[in-house]
Design a protein around this motif. Structure first.
Motif, PDB file in Angstrom:
ATOM      1  N   GLN A  30     -21.959 -69.563 -24.166  1.00 32.36           N
ATOM      2  CA  GLN A  30     -21.672 -70.907 -24.649  1.00 32.36           C
ATOM      3  C   GLN A  30     -21.229 -70.892 -26.102  1.00 32.36           C
ATOM      4  O   GLN A  30     -20.281 -71.588 -26.483  1.00 32.36           O
ATOM      5  CB  GLN A  30     -22.905 -71.807 -24.497  1.00 32.36           C
ATOM      6  CG  GLN A  30     -22.626 -73.270 -24.821  1.00 32.36           C
ATOM      7  CD  GLN A  30     -21.651 -73.901 -23.856  1.00 32.36           C
ATOM      8  OE1 GLN A  30     -21.884 -73.906 -22.649  1.00 32.36           O
ATOM      9  NE2 GLN A  30     -20.538 -74.427 -24.358  1.00 32.36           N
ATOM     10  N   LEU A  33     -17.599 -69.782 -26.193  1.00 39.10           N
ATOM     11  CA  LEU A  33     -16.656 -70.829 -25.810  1.00 39.10           C
ATOM     12  C   LEU A  33     -16.529 -71.869 -26.910  1.00 39.10           C
ATOM     13  O   LEU A  33     -15.423 -72.326 -27.235  1.00 39.10           O
ATOM     14  CB  LEU A  33     -17.100 -71.499 -24.513  1.00 39.10           C
ATOM     15  CG  LEU A  33     -17.117 -70.668 -23.231  1.00 39.10           C
ATOM     16  CD1 LEU A  33     -17.359 -71.587 -22.032  1.00 39.10           C
ATOM     17  CD2 LEU A  33     -15.860 -69.863 -23.032  1.00 39.10           C
ATOM     18  N   ASP A  34     -17.672 -72.249 -27.484  1.00 39.76           N
ATOM     19  CA  ASP A  34     -17.638 -73.228 -28.578  1.00 39.76           C
ATOM     20  C   ASP A  34     -16.796 -72.707 -29.741  1.00 39.76           C
ATOM     21  O   ASP A  34     -16.030 -73.459 -30.366  1.00 39.76           O
ATOM     22  CB  ASP A  34     -19.053 -73.535 -29.059  1.00 39.76           C
ATOM     23  CG  ASP A  34     -19.873 -74.316 -28.034  1.00 39.76           C
ATOM     24  OD1 ASP A  34     -19.275 -74.928 -27.131  1.00 39.76           O
ATOM     25  OD2 ASP A  34     -21.122 -74.295 -28.145  1.00 39.76           O
ATOM     26  N   ALA A  45     -12.227 -74.766 -22.744  1.00 43.02           N
ATOM     27  CA  ALA A  45     -12.591 -73.433 -22.265  1.00 43.02           C
ATOM     28  C   ALA A  45     -13.662 -73.591 -21.191  1.00 43.02           C
ATOM     29  O   ALA A  45     -14.484 -74.511 -21.246  1.00 43.02           O
ATOM     30  CB  ALA A  45     -13.109 -72.567 -23.406  1.00 43.02           C
ATOM     31  N   ALA A  47     -16.137 -71.078 -18.240  1.00 46.12           N
ATOM     32  CA  ALA A  47     -16.535 -69.736 -17.825  1.00 46.12           C
ATOM     33  C   ALA A  47     -17.557 -69.831 -16.710  1.00 46.12           C
ATOM     34  O   ALA A  47     -18.295 -70.817 -16.598  1.00 46.12           O
ATOM     35  CB  ALA A  47     -17.117 -68.960 -19.002  1.00 46.12           C
ATOM     36  N   TYR A  59     -20.120 -72.751 -17.582  1.00 50.18           N
ATOM     37  CA  TYR A  59     -20.102 -73.203 -18.972  1.00 50.18           C
ATOM     38  C   TYR A  59     -18.782 -73.923 -19.234  1.00 50.18           C
ATOM     39  O   TYR A  59     -17.754 -73.578 -18.645  1.00 50.18           O
ATOM     40  CB  TYR A  59     -20.188 -72.023 -19.940  1.00 50.18           C
ATOM     41  CG  TYR A  59     -21.357 -71.089 -19.754  1.00 50.18           C
ATOM     42  CD1 TYR A  59     -22.456 -71.160 -20.606  1.00 50.18           C
ATOM     43  CD2 TYR A  59     -21.340 -70.112 -18.759  1.00 50.18           C
ATOM     44  CE1 TYR A  59     -23.526 -70.278 -20.462  1.00 50.18           C
ATOM     45  CE2 TYR A  59     -22.399 -69.237 -18.602  1.00 50.18           C
ATOM     46  CZ  TYR A  59     -23.489 -69.327 -19.455  1.00 50.18           C
ATOM     47  OH  TYR A  59     -24.547 -68.458 -19.301  1.00 50.18           O
ATOM     48  N   THR A  60     -18.796 -74.876 -20.146  1.00 51.61           N
ATOM     49  CA  THR A  60     -17.564 -75.510 -20.609  1.00 51.61           C
ATOM     50  C   THR A  60     -17.659 -75.783 -22.094  1.00 51.61           C
ATOM     51  O   THR A  60     -18.750 -75.841 -22.669  1.00 51.61           O
ATOM     52  CB  THR A  60     -17.291 -76.852 -19.886  1.00 51.61           C
ATOM     53  OG1 THR A  60     -18.294 -77.798 -20.255  1.00 51.61           O
ATOM     54  CG2 THR A  60     -17.252 -76.679 -18.383  1.00 51.61           C
ATOM     55  N   ILE A 340     -13.419 -66.084 -17.504  1.00 52.58           N
ATOM     56  CA  ILE A 340     -13.300 -67.075 -18.566  1.00 52.58           C
ATOM     57  C   ILE A 340     -11.861 -67.559 -18.604  1.00 52.58           C
ATOM     58  O   ILE A 340     -10.923 -66.768 -18.465  1.00 52.58           O
ATOM     59  CB  ILE A 340     -13.690 -66.472 -19.929  1.00 52.58           C
ATOM     60  CG1 ILE A 340     -15.101 -65.889 -19.876  1.00 52.58           C
ATOM     61  CG2 ILE A 340     -13.590 -67.522 -21.039  1.00 52.58           C
ATOM     62  CD1 ILE A 340     -15.479 -65.091 -21.114  1.00 52.58           C
ATOM     63  N   VAL A 342      -9.109 -70.340 -20.757  1.00 53.82           N
ATOM     64  CA  VAL A 342      -8.818 -71.321 -21.801  1.00 53.82           C
ATOM     65  C   VAL A 342      -7.539 -72.047 -21.409  1.00 53.82           C
ATOM     66  O   VAL A 342      -6.733 -71.552 -20.618  1.00 53.82           O
ATOM     67  CB  VAL A 342      -8.678 -70.677 -23.195  1.00 53.82           C
ATOM     68  CG1 VAL A 342     -10.002 -70.086 -23.652  1.00 53.82           C
ATOM     69  CG2 VAL A 342      -7.585 -69.612 -23.214  1.00 53.82           C
ATOM     70  N   LEU A 355     -11.262 -63.588 -26.190  1.00 53.48           N
ATOM     71  CA  LEU A 355     -11.629 -63.688 -24.782  1.00 53.48           C
ATOM     72  C   LEU A 355     -12.143 -62.355 -24.245  1.00 53.48           C
ATOM     73  O   LEU A 355     -13.166 -62.296 -23.557  1.00 53.48           O
ATOM     74  CB  LEU A 355     -10.420 -64.134 -23.966  1.00 53.48           C
ATOM     75  CG  LEU A 355     -10.095 -65.622 -23.921  1.00 53.48           C
ATOM     76  CD1 LEU A 355      -8.757 -65.836 -23.224  1.00 53.48           C
ATOM     77  CD2 LEU A 355     -11.180 -66.398 -23.208  1.00 53.48           C
TER      78      LEU A 355
END
Length: 365
Positions: A30, A33-34, A45, A47, A59-60, A340, A342, A355
């Motif tokens: 997380q 991605l953040d 993003a 995953a 996760y987003t 993952i 994006v 990534l």
């Protein structure tokens, strides 16, 4: 591809439903991605990490639509770009296992008179060299981006004509040079042998047996994404304005990069493949026999990429870039899988490196 087609870098049955990451301090995925949203400027993003037992976490980060601020759909569909090559390679290798062709067959044996150009000839190029990008056949990628964004349908034979205007990239049959053209030719061979469309064969041989319920090969002139998905964006330059390119015609990518999937479906696909559920042992070994990619510690097999892990060993996967989306992922030695995505194509190769670093972290933690 950035405004283009595909990157030249990277369990059977019903799997457990992905679950949202629990509230509390964000874990490393997380946070990664953040960081991609906050520091690298990607709009969205997403995953999925799946352990060896098939249990998944999703996760987003960021937004799924910059115009409305709508959330990124959990495990939403994305265009998977060159991950499509792995599906194409599986179909071809299954045909090898069925005795319908050999990896050392010449391309000419199946596509007579098709492959001719400056420094390359289908009479000397093998099916194995197509799948391993050692054929020397030039790529067409750089010349089809405009057709994709304008929504123009492109036939496979048209991209071959574009590619064959250029000279060979190598002549020794051993040097790796990534070319989407190789996989267009592999797809045409599969269609000729099966007398069915490549899309139908991928669906029959891979998608349905594995229960990949959110994975499909878009039909001709199918320009949208069918299920819940984040929007995809393109930047002409790093830091430039975002242009919504969610609706495109991906036909120029075809066997090299046309498919749509989700992170959880991709984890299930790669896990099943690497567990030997799609290929016989002989074809499985061939798929994982690699040649080096110059200037890296990465190896390319027959549609599979091997990358070293910081914690030891390697992971197997691929990756893909197509207008609006970039994906990376694979399966580690312990059976953990991660994918993952994006929602920009790679104007900034720093995003690609981040990534790949995040995939490594997710597989090693």
């Amino acid at each position: 591809m950035a405004a283009a087609v595909a990157v030249g870098a990277l369990a059977l049955g019903v799997a457990a439903q992905p679950v949202a990451f629990a509230a509390g301090r964000p874990d490393s995925v997380q946070r990664g991605l953040d960081g991609l949203v906050r520091e690298a400027g990607v709009p969205g993003a997403l995953a999925t990490v799946t352990d060896a037992s098939g249990r998944s976490r999703t996760y987003t980060a960021g937004v799924g639509d910059v115009a409305t601020g709508a959330a990124v759909p959990r495990d939403g569909q994305v265009r998977i770009g060159s991950n499509t090559k792995v599906f194409t390679a599986v179909v071809v290798l299954q045909l090898v296992g069925e005795g319908r062709l050999r990896l050392d067959d010449k391309v000419e044996d199946h596509l007579p008179g098709v492959v001719r150009g400056e420094g390359f000839d289908g009479r000397t190029i093998t099916v194995r060299q197509l799948l391993q990008h050692t054929s020397g056949i030039p790529d067409y990628e750089a010349e089809v981006g405009e057709a994709i964004e304008r929504g123009r349908y492109v036939e496979p034979r048209e991209v071959l004509e574009i590619a064959f205007r250029h000279p060979a990239t190598s002549a020794d049959g051993k040097t790796f040079h990534y070319s989407n053209t190789n996989y267009v030719l592999a797809g045409l061979i599969a269609e000729k042998l099966t007398r069915r469309s490549l899309a139908a064969e991928i669906d029959r041989r891979v998608v349905k047996p594995l229960g990949l319920g959110h994975t499909y090969f878009p039909a001709p002139r199918d320009r949208g994404i069918r299920e819940a998905h984040p929007h995809g964006y393109h930047q002409d330059a790093v830091g430039g304005p975002l242009r919504d390119v969610t609706v495109i015609d991906p036909s120029a990518a075809w066997a090299a990069g046309q498919m749509v999937s989700t992170n959880s479906d991709m984890n299930r696909f790669f896990s099943a493949l690497l567990e030997g559920r799609l290929l016989r042992p002989q074809e499985q070994r061939a798929m994982r026999t690699t040649v080096p990619i110059e200037g890296s510690d990465v190896g390319y097999g027959l549609g599979l990429i091997s990358r070293p892990l910081s914690c030891g060993g390697v992971y197997w996967g691929h990756g893909g870039d197509i207008t609006g989306f970039e994906t990376r992922g694979g399966v580690g030695p312990d059976g953990r899988a991660v994918n993952i995505a994006v929602t920009t194509d790679p104007a900034d190769h720093g995003v690609t490196r981040r990534l790949e670093g995040l995939v490594d972290e997710a597989l090693c933690r």
